[in-house]
Write a protein that holds these residues in place. Sequence first.
Motif, PDB file in Angstrom:
ATOM      1  N   GLN A  11       0.742  -1.112  -0.234  1.00  0.00           N
ATOM      2  CA  GLN A  11       0.003  -0.067  -0.026  1.00  0.00           C
ATOM      3  C   GLN A  11       0.755   1.390   0.101  1.00  0.00           C
ATOM      4  O   GLN A  11       0.613   2.324  -0.603  1.00  0.00           O
ATOM      5  N   ARG A  12       2.058   1.236   0.786  1.00  0.00           N
ATOM      6  CA  ARG A  12       2.952   2.320   0.690  1.00  0.00           C
ATOM      7  C   ARG A  12       3.569   2.531  -0.974  1.00  0.00           C
ATOM      8  O   ARG A  12       3.478   3.682  -1.040  1.00  0.00           O
ATOM      9  N   THR A  13       3.664   1.535  -1.662  1.00  0.00           N
ATOM     10  CA  THR A  13       4.164   1.889  -2.973  1.00  0.00           C
ATOM     11  C   THR A  13       2.912   2.497  -3.918  1.00  0.00           C
ATOM     12  O   THR A  13       3.174   3.308  -4.560  1.00  0.00           O
ATOM     13  N   VAL A  14       1.635   1.860  -3.650  1.00  0.00           N
ATOM     14  CA  VAL A  14       0.683   2.243  -4.386  1.00  0.00           C
ATOM     15  C   VAL A  14       0.286   3.790  -3.923  1.00  0.00           C
ATOM     16  O   VAL A  14       0.147   4.541  -4.765  1.00  0.00           O
ATOM     17  N   ASP A  15       0.613   4.081  -2.559  1.00  0.00           N
ATOM     18  CA  ASP A  15       0.545   5.766  -2.179  1.00  0.00           C
ATOM     19  C   ASP A  15       1.401   6.415  -2.917  1.00  0.00           C
ATOM     20  O   ASP A  15       1.036   7.599  -3.448  1.00  0.00           O
ATOM     21  N   TYR A  16       2.588   6.013  -3.044  1.00  0.00           N
ATOM     22  CA  TYR A  16       3.666   6.884  -3.458  1.00  0.00           C
ATOM     23  C   TYR A  16       3.559   7.075  -4.987  1.00  0.00           C
ATOM     24  O   TYR A  16       3.732   8.051  -5.575  1.00  0.00           O
ATOM     25  N   ILE A  17       3.213   5.847  -5.582  1.00  0.00           N
ATOM     26  CA  ILE A  17       3.032   6.152  -7.092  1.00  0.00           C
ATOM     27  C   ILE A  17       1.790   7.183  -7.364  1.00  0.00           C
ATOM     28  O   ILE A  17       1.949   8.077  -8.446  1.00  0.00           O
ATOM     29  N   ASN A  18       0.685   6.777  -6.748  1.00  0.00           N
ATOM     30  CA  ASN A  18      -0.498   7.754  -6.722  1.00  0.00           C
ATOM     31  C   ASN A  18      -0.189   9.228  -6.491  1.00  0.00           C
ATOM     32  O   ASN A  18      -0.598  10.151  -7.397  1.00  0.00           O
ATOM     33  N   ASP A  19       0.594   9.386  -5.499  1.00  0.00           N
ATOM     34  CA  ASP A  19       0.925  10.777  -5.091  1.00  0.00           C
ATOM     35  C   ASP A  19       1.875  11.496  -6.329  1.00  0.00           C
ATOM     36  O   ASP A  19       1.887  12.398  -6.489  1.00  0.00           O
ATOM     37  N   ARG A  20       2.874  10.598  -6.766  1.00  0.00           N
ATOM     38  CA  ARG A  20       3.991  11.030  -7.479  1.00  0.00           C
ATOM     39  C   ARG A  20       3.482  11.365  -9.104  1.00  0.00           C
ATOM     40  O   ARG A  20       3.707  12.468  -9.447  1.00  0.00           O
ATOM     41  N   PHE A  21       2.359  10.531  -9.141  1.00  0.00           N
ATOM     42  CA  PHE A  21       2.084  10.880 -10.543  1.00  0.00           C
ATOM     43  C   PHE A  21       0.604  11.387 -10.670  1.00  0.00           C
ATOM     44  O   PHE A  21      -0.020  11.654 -11.846  1.00  0.00           O
TER      45      PHE A  21
END
Length: 108
Positions: free
Chosen positions: A70-80
């Motif tokens: 979920q941390r990865t999902v959150d990072y990607i969603n925030d970054r892009f």
Amino acid sequence: TVILLALAEGAVISSISHTDMNIHRISPLVWQRHIGNLPFSKQEKNALKVSNPGKTANWLKNEQRKMRKQRTVDYINDRFGISESSDNICDAFGLSCYVVDQSKGGAK
């Protein structure tokens, strides 16, 4: 599954390889650390255990895995600025972020 993945990897690598190309294997921990998704610390593991009394070690390990995904999902969603829920797609994005950032000199 492992055999099918190995066959797929072999097919992909052989079809895109040429003499000017370098292929590198990147450990998940390397690109995950790069995007700020560090392994659970002892304190985080303990806090998870305390907040989930009676859960088995296996359950706790699975929960850590889910939380890191979920941390990865959150990072990607925030970054892009997207809203992607697939952890597999976000893992691919995370690896891509590492590769692109490294080619730019390591910037995040």
